[in-house]
Motif scaffolding. Structure first.
Motif, PDB file in Angstrom:
ATOM      1  N   LEU A   1      -1.753   2.738  -9.615  1.00 34.71           N
ATOM      2  CA  LEU A   1      -1.868   1.614  -8.702  1.00 34.71           C
ATOM      3  C   LEU A   1      -1.339   2.029  -7.334  1.00 34.71           C
ATOM      4  CD1 LEU A   1      -2.465  -1.420  -8.215  1.00 34.71           C
ATOM      5  CD2 LEU A   1      -0.147  -1.901  -9.029  1.00 34.71           C
ATOM      6  N   THR A   2      -2.218   2.025  -6.318  1.00 37.41           N
ATOM      7  CA  THR A   2      -1.824   2.461  -4.978  1.00 37.41           C
ATOM      8  C   THR A   2      -1.779   1.326  -3.959  1.00 37.41           C
ATOM      9  OG1 THR A   2      -4.137   3.015  -4.472  1.00 37.41           O
ATOM     10  CG2 THR A   2      -2.731   4.781  -5.342  1.00 37.41           C
ATOM     11  N   GLY A   3      -2.256   0.141  -4.348  1.00 35.71           N
ATOM     12  CA  GLY A   3      -2.207  -0.975  -3.424  1.00 35.71           C
ATOM     13  C   GLY A   3      -2.649  -2.257  -4.089  1.00 35.71           C
TER      14      GLY A   3
ATOM     15  N   SER B   1      -6.119  -1.584  -5.877  1.00 36.74           N
ATOM     16  CA  SER B   1      -6.710  -0.274  -5.646  1.00 36.74           C
ATOM     17  C   SER B   1      -6.036   0.721  -6.581  1.00 36.74           C
ATOM     18  CB  SER B   1      -6.514   0.141  -4.180  1.00 36.74           C
ATOM     19  OG  SER B   1      -6.973   1.451  -3.960  1.00 36.74           O
ATOM     20  N   TRP B   2      -6.841   1.468  -7.351  1.00 38.24           N
ATOM     21  CA  TRP B   2      -6.328   2.421  -8.328  1.00 38.24           C
ATOM     22  C   TRP B   2      -6.909   3.801  -8.040  1.00 38.24           C
ATOM     23  CZ3 TRP B   2      -3.085   1.398 -12.613  1.00 38.24           C
ATOM     24  CH2 TRP B   2      -2.726   0.053 -12.759  1.00 38.24           C
TER      25      TRP B   2
ATOM     26  N   PRO C   1       7.886   7.486   6.854  1.00 39.94           N
ATOM     27  CA  PRO C   1       7.179   6.367   6.219  1.00 39.94           C
ATOM     28  C   PRO C   1       6.272   6.853   5.086  1.00 39.94           C
ATOM     29  CG  PRO C   1       7.006   6.267   8.619  1.00 39.94           C
ATOM     30  CD  PRO C   1       7.550   7.616   8.290  1.00 39.94           C
ATOM     31  N   CYS C   2       6.244   6.079   3.995  1.00 40.83           N
ATOM     32  CA  CYS C   2       5.395   6.464   2.861  1.00 40.83           C
ATOM     33  C   CYS C   2       4.726   5.271   2.196  1.00 40.83           C
ATOM     34  CB  CYS C   2       6.189   7.262   1.834  1.00 40.83           C
ATOM     35  SG  CYS C   2       7.645   6.431   1.205  1.00 40.83           S
ATOM     36  N   ALA C   3       5.039   4.051   2.619  1.00 42.04           N
ATOM     37  CA  ALA C   3       4.412   2.862   2.044  1.00 42.04           C
ATOM     38  C   ALA C   3       4.703   1.679   2.963  1.00 42.04           C
ATOM     39  CB  ALA C   3       4.938   2.579   0.636  1.00 42.04           C
TER      40      ALA C   3
ATOM     41  N   GLU D   1       0.853  -1.182   0.000  1.00 40.95           N
ATOM     42  CA  GLU D   1       0.000   0.000   0.000  1.00 40.95           C
ATOM     43  C   GLU D   1       0.892   1.235   0.000  1.00 40.95           C
ATOM     44  OE1 GLU D   1      -3.479   2.104   2.760  1.00 40.95           O
ATOM     45  OE2 GLU D   1      -2.181   0.537   3.588  1.00 40.95           O
ATOM     46  N   ILE D   2       0.640   2.147  -0.917  1.00 42.71           N
ATOM     47  CA  ILE D   2       1.341   3.431  -0.951  1.00 42.71           C
ATOM     48  C   ILE D   2       0.541   4.399  -0.084  1.00 42.71           C
ATOM     49  CG2 ILE D   2       2.246   5.289  -2.385  1.00 42.71           C
ATOM     50  CD1 ILE D   2       3.524   2.554  -2.924  1.00 42.71           C
TER      51      ILE D   2
END
Length: 327
Positions: free
Chosen positions: A259-261, A312-313, A146-148, A99-100
């Motif tokens: 694409l975020t996850g 997840s987009w 933290p970022c992802a 997950e981003i």
């Protein structure tokens, strides 16, 4: 303590390629690792500003699959370097997710991006020395922020047990074949699946609603960095990603999504010499402008469910059009 340990990390050169199961030095992103405590590590990596396959998106952010590949390399490296898993053991992916959480920190700048993974290691189904079951949870940090986050579960087995696993699948473990020119011509244009080069497209129409075929080229220098007897997890993930882009970005006037996850389960070996279908089982459009599109896809081969993924987009800004004729 963590801050002082971070200062020990070096970003000078990539680690030896065989320790992350890569043939090309250019595809090695890890540069160092230090133990932070019992089964906890800091892993350093440097990401290129550009890459033939994992290049920045239209918003200038790092390709999320570069993050996934870095997690994969971290697990393999730690297994060999810190836990004495033999180099001769075969690694088989079981599940993966990521997950981003802060994409703004993943913008590509004027220099390659140094990142650090905060890794927690756990044994799962562990029966050494023949079988090593392992899982890592990783938090991605840029400038200590933290970022992802992501995880990967793998089993590493000796040759005897690997042979048993391969035969248990019930499909032939043949050497496969490189895609011929006719098959390459049937692939979807690169810009439709979010890629820049024609040879990076891995999808073609199956001629049935909600289904596509995975068309692989075993000579692809990145997807198949070295010979293998099955389709690797990262190759299946690339197919899923391209299908997600195709479904969330409709037509040249549409705003491309990012694409975020994703959460992926690997259930069976994907063979190289039999067709693989990607089947869309769910496509939930966003409820509002700030919500992501949610997709679920299955990979099927010879009636066997190989893998499932939920993605997840998120909608982004419009990207420059890619030239469809690039090869």
């Amino acid at each position: 303590m963590t801050a002082s340990i971070r200062q020990q990390l070096a970003f000078v050169r990539p680690i030896p390629r065989h320790l992350v199961h890569r043939a090309s030095v250019a595809e090695v992103y890890l540069t160092d690792a230090v133990a932070e405590g019992q089964d906890r590590f800091l892993v350093a990596a440097q990401w290129p500003r550009d890459h033939a396959l994992y290049y920045p998106d239209g918003n200038g952010c790092v390709d999320p699959l570069l993050f996934v590949e870095t997690i994969r390399q971290a697990l393999v490296y730690l297994a060999h370097q810190y836990y004495e898993v033999p180099l001769t053991h075969r690694f088989v992916g079981r599940d993966m997710d990521f997950e981003i959480t802060d994409p703004d920190l993943l913008k590509v700048g004027a220099t390659p991006l140094p990142v650090v993974l905060e890794v927690a290691w756990a044994w799962t189904g562990h029966r050494p020395p023949q079988r090593y079951g392992m899982r890592i949870e990783a938090v991605l940090t840029v400038g200590d922020v933290p970022c992802a986050r992501g995880s990967l579960r793998v089993v590493a087995v000796d040759e005897k047990r690997y042979g048993l696993l391969r035969r248990r699948g019930g499909l032939p473990a043949g050497p496969g074949r490189a895609a011929d020119r006719a098959a390459q011509a049937e692939r979807l244009p690169a810009h439709q699946v979010g890629r820049l080069r024609a040879k990076d497209s891995v999808l073609k129409s199956a001629g049935r609603p909600g289904e596509w075929d995975l068309e692989l080229d075993l000579g692809h220098a990145i997807l198949f960095d070295h010979p293998t007897d099955h389709v690797p997890l990262m190759v299946l993930l690339e197919g899923f990603r391209q299908l997600g882009y195709l479904q969330t970005t409709e037509g040249d006037a549409a705003v491309p999504h990012t694409l975020t996850g994703a959460s992926m389960d690997c259930l069976a070996f994907a063979e190289l010499d039999a067709p693989i279908r990607l089947v869309m089982t769910q496509h939930r459009l966003p409820a509002d402008a700030g919500s992501p599109a949610l997709l679920r896809v299955e990979a099927v081969q010879s009636g066997v469910l190989l893998s499932t993924v939920s993605m997840s987009w998120a909608a982004g800004s419009r990207a420059p059009a890619a030239a469809p004729g690039l090869v």
